[in-house]
Write a protein that holds these residues in place. Structure first.
Motif, short mmCIF file in Angstrom:
data_model
loop_
_atom_site.label_atom_id
_atom_site.label_comp_id
_atom_site.label_asym_id
_atom_site.label_seq_id
_atom_site.Cartn_x
_atom_site.Cartn_y
_atom_site.Cartn_z
N PRO A 299 0.83 -1.21 0.00
CA PRO A 299 0.00 0.00 0.00
C PRO A 299 0.86 1.26 0.00
O PRO A 299 1.89 1.31 0.68
CB PRO A 299 -0.80 -0.11 1.31
N PRO A 300 0.48 2.28 -0.74
CA PRO A 300 1.21 3.56 -0.67
C PRO A 300 1.15 4.14 0.74
O PRO A 300 0.18 3.92 1.48
CB PRO A 300 0.44 4.45 -1.66
N THR A 301 2.18 4.88 1.09
CA THR A 301 2.22 5.52 2.41
C THR A 301 2.36 7.03 2.33
O THR A 301 2.23 7.72 3.34
CB THR A 301 3.40 4.97 3.24
N ARG A 302 2.65 7.56 1.11
CA ARG A 302 2.81 9.01 0.92
C ARG A 302 1.96 9.44 -0.27
O ARG A 302 2.44 10.02 -1.24
CB ARG A 302 4.28 9.35 0.69
N ALA A 303 0.67 9.18 -0.19
CA ALA A 303 -0.24 9.44 -1.31
C ALA A 303 -0.61 10.92 -1.38
O ALA A 303 -0.69 11.61 -0.37
CB ALA A 303 -1.50 8.60 -1.16
N VAL A 304 -0.84 11.37 -2.62
CA VAL A 304 -1.32 12.73 -2.87
C VAL A 304 -2.54 12.61 -3.79
O VAL A 304 -2.52 11.88 -4.77
CB VAL A 304 -0.24 13.61 -3.54
N SER A 305 -3.60 13.33 -3.44
CA SER A 305 -4.80 13.39 -4.28
C SER A 305 -4.94 14.79 -4.84
O SER A 305 -4.56 15.76 -4.18
CB SER A 305 -6.04 13.01 -3.47
N ALA B 66 -6.50 8.92 5.35
CA ALA B 66 -5.73 10.13 5.68
C ALA B 66 -4.33 9.81 6.18
O ALA B 66 -3.36 10.51 5.86
CB ALA B 66 -6.49 10.97 6.71
N ASP B 67 -4.21 8.74 6.96
CA ASP B 67 -2.89 8.40 7.52
C ASP B 67 -1.92 7.91 6.46
O ASP B 67 -0.71 7.82 6.73
CB ASP B 67 -3.04 7.33 8.61
N SER B 68 -2.42 7.58 5.28
CA SER B 68 -1.55 7.13 4.19
C SER B 68 -1.25 8.25 3.19
O SER B 68 -0.67 7.99 2.14
CB SER B 68 -2.21 5.96 3.44
N MET B 69 -1.65 9.48 3.54
CA MET B 69 -1.51 10.59 2.61
C MET B 69 -0.43 11.59 3.06
O MET B 69 -0.28 11.85 4.25
CB MET B 69 -2.84 11.33 2.46
N ALA B 70 0.27 12.13 2.07
CA ALA B 70 1.22 13.22 2.32
C ALA B 70 0.53 14.57 2.22
O ALA B 70 1.04 15.57 2.72
CB ALA B 70 2.38 13.14 1.33
N GLY B 71 -0.63 14.61 1.54
CA GLY B 71 -1.36 15.87 1.37
C GLY B 71 -2.23 15.81 0.13
O GLY B 71 -2.41 14.75 -0.48
N TYR B 72 -2.77 16.95 -0.24
CA TYR B 72 -3.64 17.05 -1.42
C TYR B 72 -3.29 18.31 -2.19
O TYR B 72 -2.60 19.22 -1.68
CB TYR B 72 -5.12 17.04 -1.01
N THR B 73 -3.78 18.38 -3.41
CA THR B 73 -3.49 19.53 -4.27
C THR B 73 -4.76 19.94 -5.03
O THR B 73 -5.76 19.23 -5.03
CB THR B 73 -2.40 19.19 -5.32
N THR C 54 -10.08 16.57 6.49
CA THR C 54 -8.67 16.69 6.09
C THR C 54 -7.76 16.88 7.29
O THR C 54 -6.59 16.50 7.26
CB THR C 54 -8.47 17.87 5.12
N GLY C 55 -8.30 17.44 8.38
CA GLY C 55 -7.51 17.58 9.59
C GLY C 55 -6.23 18.34 9.34
O GLY C 55 -6.23 19.46 8.83
N ALA C 56 -5.09 17.70 9.66
CA ALA C 56 -3.80 18.36 9.52
C ALA C 56 -3.16 18.13 8.15
O ALA C 56 -2.02 18.56 7.92
CB ALA C 56 -2.85 17.85 10.61
N LEU C 57 -3.86 17.47 7.23
CA LEU C 57 -3.28 17.24 5.91
C LEU C 57 -3.00 18.57 5.21
O LEU C 57 -3.89 19.42 5.13
CB LEU C 57 -4.22 16.41 5.04
N ALA D 48 6.15 11.92 -2.45
CA ALA D 48 4.96 11.15 -2.81
C ALA D 48 5.34 9.82 -3.43
O ALA D 48 6.32 9.71 -4.18
CB ALA D 48 4.10 11.95 -3.79
N ASP D 49 4.54 8.78 -3.13
CA ASP D 49 4.72 7.48 -3.79
C ASP D 49 3.48 7.09 -4.59
O ASP D 49 3.45 6.04 -5.22
CB ASP D 49 5.09 6.38 -2.78
N PHE D 50 2.46 7.96 -4.56
CA PHE D 50 1.20 7.67 -5.25
C PHE D 50 0.48 8.98 -5.53
O PHE D 50 0.48 9.89 -4.70
CB PHE D 50 0.32 6.77 -4.37
#
Length: 315
Positions: free
Chosen positions: A39-45, A60-67, A83-86, A104-106
């Motif tokens: 599973p990705p651990t640094r995902a970006v949507s 959310a815990d598998s995300m580095a952030g969003y754009t 989104t909390g602290a994302l 990012a890995d995803f």
């Protein structure tokens, strides 16, 4: 000292083990097969609706952030809470540098939802940096043939995200809930005599930007009992002339609410333009507003269908 795994509750440990054993997994992304070894651990949507899909699956815990949100829309209270602290890594489409800077890995995006055909951020350009991409199903029409838009597009994305992140059962349960909620709602609707003709007004005054056959509003309108007047246009989101809108005489206008021009300003533009004075939707003041996050593929599509159906009922 006990090993870290011993600190996990038995159920959580079993779920974690099952998740690991499920890999590698391969999913279909538009016209590509993409394999994930873990599973990705640094995902970006990218974009508000894609981000909400990730959050609906508890990722959310598998995300580095969003754009790609604040340039176009604002997070409402529900999304701000989710989104909390994302962090938002970029207000618009991200560059390769933004994604690399986030480690990012995803990347979960789509064509015209964070990627452009021939642009600098694509599955091919990111592959060189070890960043795997999953493409929004609705957007695949930009690079391949596909059936017209349907709710299956959104369900497909949720299921594939579930498989990619090792939460397939969670995704299946969420989809089952959506299917049941929609089926129950449609069964509750009165039998309509005539399906209303509907025009989707996204933006633009000289020429309107609207939804064609392959954009998700077509599926939402049909589920709610209407017909998109641009259903025969072999495109997704596109610019058209006002002449065909007037000629097709819509009974209802759906306003997509986002950007600097407010929904009320779009409605006023149509009400006050003499060219539209004989359109039934204007004559009868039949406008319905959908927020951007409702009018694009995502968890709020069921809510959008309910609002549309209420607006389609004869007054």
């Amino acid at each position: 000292m006990r090993p870290a795994s011993a600190l996990l509750a038995p159920a959580l440990l079993a779920a974690t083990t099952a998740s690991v054993l499920a890999f590698p997994v391969t999913v279909e992304s538009c016209n590509r097969q993409v394999t994930f070894e873990a599973p990705p651990t640094r995902a970006v949507s990218n974009d508000v609706n894609l981000t909400e899909m990730m959050l609906a699956l508890g990722l959310a815990d598998s995300m580095a952030g969003y754009t790609g949100v604040s340039e176009w829309v604002k997070l409402d209270e529900r999304l701000r809470e989710s989104t909390g602290a994302l962090p938002e890594l970029s207000p618009d489409y991200p560059t390769k540098e933004v994604l690399l800077g986030a480690d990012a890995d995803f990347y979960f995006a789509g064509w015209n939802y964070g990627m452009r055909v021939g642009g600098e951020v694509t599955p091919d350009t990111l592959a060189a940096f070890g960043i795997k991409v999953y493409e929004l199903t609705e957007s695949c029409i930009h690079i391949m043939e596909k059936p017209k838009a349907s709710m299956e597009d959104m369900y497909n994305d949720l299921l594939n995200l579930g498989r990619i992140f090792g939460v397939e059962e969670r995704a299946e349960a969420l989809i089952a809930d959506y299917r049941q909620e929609l089926a129950d709602f449609i069964a509750s609707l009165p039998t309509a005599q005539t399906a209303p003709k509907v025009f989707v007004y996204d933006s633009g005054e000289a020429k309107p930007f609207t939804a064609g056959r392959y954009a998700i509003p077509t599926a939402l309108i049909e589920a709610a009992g209407g017909i998109n007047i641009m259903d025969d246009v072999e495109s997704s989101w596109l610019e058209v002339g006002w002449e065909p809108v007037i000629a097709r005489n819509p009974d209802v206008v759906v306003i997509v609410n986002y950007g600097q021009v407010t929904a009320e300003e779009k409605i006023t533009f149509m009400r006050e333009n003499a060219a539209f004075k004989d359109i039934p939707a204007v004559v009868n003041d039949r406008f319905v507003v959908l927020d951007y996050v409702e009018a694009t593929p995502g968890p709020r599509n069921i809510e959008a269908i309910k609002r549309l159906a209420a607006a389609f009922l004869p007054s």
